[in-house]
Design a protein around this motif. Structure first.
Motif, PDB file in Angstrom:
ATOM      1  N   GLY A   1       0.826  -1.202   0.000  1.00 41.42           N
ATOM      2  CA  GLY A   1       0.000   0.000   0.000  1.00 41.42           C
ATOM      3  C   GLY A   1       0.859   1.249   0.000  1.00 41.42           C
ATOM      4  O   GLY A   1       2.013   1.232   0.412  1.00 41.42           O
ATOM      5  N   SER A   2       0.266   2.347  -0.459  1.00 41.78           N
ATOM      6  CA  SER A   2       1.046   3.574  -0.654  1.00 41.78           C
ATOM      7  C   SER A   2       1.560   4.190   0.642  1.00 41.78           C
ATOM      8  O   SER A   2       2.663   4.726   0.672  1.00 41.78           O
ATOM      9  N   ALA A   3       0.783   4.120   1.722  1.00 43.06           N
ATOM     10  CA  ALA A   3       1.238   4.721   2.981  1.00 43.06           C
ATOM     11  C   ALA A   3       2.500   4.038   3.494  1.00 43.06           C
ATOM     12  O   ALA A   3       3.495   4.699   3.814  1.00 43.06           O
ATOM     13  N   MET A   4       2.472   2.719   3.550  1.00 42.88           N
ATOM     14  CA  MET A   4       3.637   1.983   4.032  1.00 42.88           C
ATOM     15  C   MET A   4       4.789   2.094   3.038  1.00 42.88           C
ATOM     16  O   MET A   4       5.952   2.244   3.433  1.00 42.88           O
ATOM     17  N   ALA A   5       4.485   2.043   1.751  1.00 42.57           N
ATOM     18  CA  ALA A   5       5.539   2.120   0.726  1.00 42.57           C
ATOM     19  C   ALA A   5       6.314   3.424   0.819  1.00 42.57           C
ATOM     20  O   ALA A   5       7.509   3.452   0.522  1.00 42.57           O
ATOM     21  N   GLY A   6       5.664   4.486   1.280  1.00 45.30           N
ATOM     22  CA  GLY A   6       6.339   5.764   1.431  1.00 45.30           C
ATOM     23  C   GLY A   6       7.331   5.787   2.571  1.00 45.30           C
ATOM     24  O   GLY A   6       8.122   6.720   2.702  1.00 45.30           O
ATOM     25  N   HIS A   7       7.317   4.746   3.395  1.00 45.65           N
ATOM     26  CA  HIS A   7       8.219   4.686   4.552  1.00 45.65           C
ATOM     27  C   HIS A   7       9.205   3.532   4.476  1.00 45.65           C
ATOM     28  O   HIS A   7       9.904   3.243   5.448  1.00 45.65           O
ATOM     29  N   GLY A   8       9.257   2.873   3.330  1.00 48.09           N
ATOM     30  CA  GLY A   8      10.199   1.778   3.145  1.00 48.09           C
ATOM     31  C   GLY A   8      10.589   1.674   1.688  1.00 48.09           C
ATOM     32  O   GLY A   8       9.820   2.032   0.799  1.00 48.09           O
ATOM     33  N   GLU A   9      11.799   1.207   1.446  1.00 52.93           N
ATOM     34  CA  GLU A   9      12.318   1.111   0.090  1.00 52.93           C
ATOM     35  C   GLU A   9      13.108  -0.183  -0.061  1.00 52.93           C
ATOM     36  O   GLU A   9      13.924  -0.526   0.802  1.00 52.93           O
ATOM     37  N   VAL A  10      12.871  -0.897  -1.140  1.00 48.98           N
ATOM     38  CA  VAL A  10      13.642  -2.097  -1.440  1.00 48.98           C
ATOM     39  C   VAL A  10      15.043  -1.650  -1.853  1.00 48.98           C
ATOM     40  O   VAL A  10      15.201  -0.897  -2.808  1.00 48.98           O
ATOM     41  N   VAL A  11      16.052  -2.091  -1.097  1.00 51.86           N
ATOM     42  CA  VAL A  11      17.430  -1.672  -1.379  1.00 51.86           C
ATOM     43  C   VAL A  11      18.360  -2.831  -1.707  1.00 51.86           C
ATOM     44  O   VAL A  11      19.510  -2.606  -2.073  1.00 51.86           O
ATOM     45  N   GLY A  12      17.863  -4.050  -1.572  1.00 52.02           N
ATOM     46  CA  GLY A  12      18.724  -5.181  -1.876  1.00 52.02           C
ATOM     47  C   GLY A  12      17.952  -6.472  -2.010  1.00 52.02           C
ATOM     48  O   GLY A  12      16.837  -6.599  -1.494  1.00 52.02           O
ATOM     49  N   TYR A  13      18.552  -7.408  -2.726  1.00 52.95           N
ATOM     50  CA  TYR A  13      17.972  -8.743  -2.878  1.00 52.95           C
ATOM     51  C   TYR A  13      19.101  -9.711  -3.179  1.00 52.95           C
ATOM     52  O   TYR A  13      19.886  -9.501  -4.117  1.00 52.95           O
ATOM     53  N   GLU A  14      19.218 -10.745  -2.350  1.00 57.74           N
ATOM     54  CA  GLU A  14      20.243 -11.754  -2.564  1.00 57.74           C
ATOM     55  C   GLU A  14      19.799 -13.062  -1.920  1.00 57.74           C
ATOM     56  O   GLU A  14      19.370 -13.084  -0.756  1.00 57.74           O
ATOM     57  N   ASP A  15      19.893 -14.136  -2.683  1.00 56.76           N
ATOM     58  CA  ASP A  15      19.570 -15.479  -2.194  1.00 56.76           C
ATOM     59  C   ASP A  15      18.200 -15.551  -1.521  1.00 56.76           C
ATOM     60  O   ASP A  15      18.043 -16.176  -0.468  1.00 56.76           O
ATOM     61  N   GLY A  16      17.214 -14.874  -2.083  1.00 57.36           N
ATOM     62  CA  GLY A  16      15.851 -14.929  -1.567  1.00 57.36           C
ATOM     63  C   GLY A  16      15.545 -13.944  -0.459  1.00 57.36           C
ATOM     64  O   GLY A  16      14.401 -13.833  -0.024  1.00 57.36           O
ATOM     65  N   LEU A  17      16.537 -13.221   0.015  1.00 55.77           N
ATOM     66  CA  LEU A  17      16.341 -12.261   1.102  1.00 55.77           C
ATOM     67  C   LEU A  17      16.228 -10.845   0.544  1.00 55.77           C
ATOM     68  O   LEU A  17      17.135 -10.359  -0.133  1.00 55.77           O
ATOM     69  N   VAL A  18      15.109 -10.195   0.849  1.00 61.42           N
ATOM     70  CA  VAL A  18      14.864  -8.820   0.413  1.00 61.42           C
ATOM     71  C   VAL A  18      15.260  -7.889   1.551  1.00 61.42           C
ATOM     72  O   VAL A  18      14.890  -8.116   2.705  1.00 61.42           O
ATOM     73  N   ARG A  19      16.013  -6.835   1.233  1.00 65.86           N
ATOM     74  CA  ARG A  19      16.383  -5.820   2.225  1.00 65.86           C
ATOM     75  C   ARG A  19      15.532  -4.588   1.986  1.00 65.86           C
ATOM     76  O   ARG A  19      15.474  -4.065   0.873  1.00 65.86           O
ATOM     77  N   ILE A  20      14.879  -4.131   3.064  1.00 66.91           N
ATOM     78  CA  ILE A  20      14.028  -2.941   3.016  1.00 66.91           C
ATOM     79  C   ILE A  20      14.605  -1.900   3.961  1.00 66.91           C
ATOM     80  O   ILE A  20      14.829  -2.183   5.139  1.00 66.91           O
ATOM     81  N   MET A  21      14.866  -0.693   3.453  1.00 66.55           N
ATOM     82  CA  MET A  21      15.315   0.426   4.284  1.00 66.55           C
ATOM     83  C   MET A  21      14.068   1.171   4.733  1.00 66.55           C
ATOM     84  O   MET A  21      13.258   1.593   3.906  1.00 66.55           O
ATOM     85  N   VAL A  22      13.924   1.347   6.045  1.00 65.97           N
ATOM     86  CA  VAL A  22      12.723   1.921   6.656  1.00 65.97           C
ATOM     87  C   VAL A  22      13.056   3.291   7.242  1.00 65.97           C
ATOM     88  O   VAL A  22      14.154   3.498   7.766  1.00 65.97           O
ATOM     89  N   THR A  23      12.093   4.211   7.172  1.00 61.29           N
ATOM     90  CA  THR A  23      12.348   5.587   7.598  1.00 61.29           C
ATOM     91  C   THR A  23      12.533   5.747   9.100  1.00 61.29           C
ATOM     92  O   THR A  23      13.309   6.605   9.521  1.00 61.29           O
ATOM     93  N   ASP A  24      11.819   4.970   9.921  1.00 62.46           N
ATOM     94  CA  ASP A  24      11.938   5.143  11.365  1.00 62.46           C
ATOM     95  C   ASP A  24      11.493   3.890  12.114  1.00 62.46           C
ATOM     96  O   ASP A  24      10.961   2.955  11.529  1.00 62.46           O
ATOM     97  N   ALA A  25      11.717   3.901  13.433  1.00 61.36           N
ATOM     98  CA  ALA A  25      11.449   2.728  14.269  1.00 61.36           C
ATOM     99  C   ALA A  25       9.966   2.363  14.325  1.00 61.36           C
ATOM    100  O   ALA A  25       9.623   1.177  14.412  1.00 61.36           O
ATOM    101  N   ALA A  26       9.080   3.346  14.290  1.00 59.13           N
ATOM    102  CA  ALA A  26       7.648   3.053  14.337  1.00 59.13           C
ATOM    103  C   ALA A  26       7.225   2.252  13.099  1.00 59.13           C
ATOM    104  O   ALA A  26       6.494   1.265  13.203  1.00 59.13           O
ATOM    105  N   TRP A  27       7.699   2.663  11.930  1.00 61.87           N
ATOM    106  CA  TRP A  27       7.374   1.929  10.708  1.00 61.87           C
ATOM    107  C   TRP A  27       8.087   0.586  10.667  1.00 61.87           C
ATOM    108  O   TRP A  27       7.559  -0.390  10.142  1.00 61.87           O
ATOM    109  N   LEU A  28       9.266   0.514  11.236  1.00 63.35           N
ATOM    110  CA  LEU A  28       9.979  -0.754  11.331  1.00 63.35           C
ATOM    111  C   LEU A  28       9.127  -1.778  12.073  1.00 63.35           C
ATOM    112  O   LEU A  28       8.953  -2.910  11.623  1.00 63.35           O
TER     113      LEU A  28
END
Length: 103
Positions: free
Chosen positions: A31-58
């Motif tokens: 969804g757009s609200a959550m997507a605005g607080h996280g970004e796909v920054v990596g993918y390797e061996d099936g593991l997706v890395r998401i960079m999150v804006t803050d601890a609450a969204w984490l």
């Protein structure tokens, strides 16, 4: 409608690299609200890395990690065995702001 969008997006992403497919699938998966607080920054061996804006969204994303994993895999048609969420550090934000600022 959302199911139709997922299927259509999945078909249109077939020519892209896995990381790009996951990045495009992210806003649809969460969804757009959550997507605005996280970004796909990596993918390797099936593991997706998401960079999150803050601890609450984490915390919110971690609580939904299994749903997000399943949705990303389905939409992007990529094997996703897990998601690693990381809060974007203040120092990293400053470094990026300094690089993108005027010279």
């Amino acid at each position: 409608m959302r199911g139709l969008l997922r299927g259509s997006l999945g078909r249109s992403l077939e020519a892209l690299e896995a990381i790009d497919r996951l990045a495009a699938a992210w806003p649809v998966a969460c969804g757009s609200a959550m997507a605005g607080h996280g970004e796909v920054v990596g993918y390797e061996d099936g593991l997706v890395r998401i960079m999150v804006t803050d601890a609450a969204w984490l915390q919110q994303m971690r609580s939904m990690s299994e749903v997000l994993r399943r949705e990303l895999a389905k939409i992007a048609a990529v094997a996703v065995t897990g998601i690693h969420f990381e809060v974007k550090s203040f120092a990293r934000q400053n470094a990026e702001a300094g690089r993108s600022g005027p010279a």
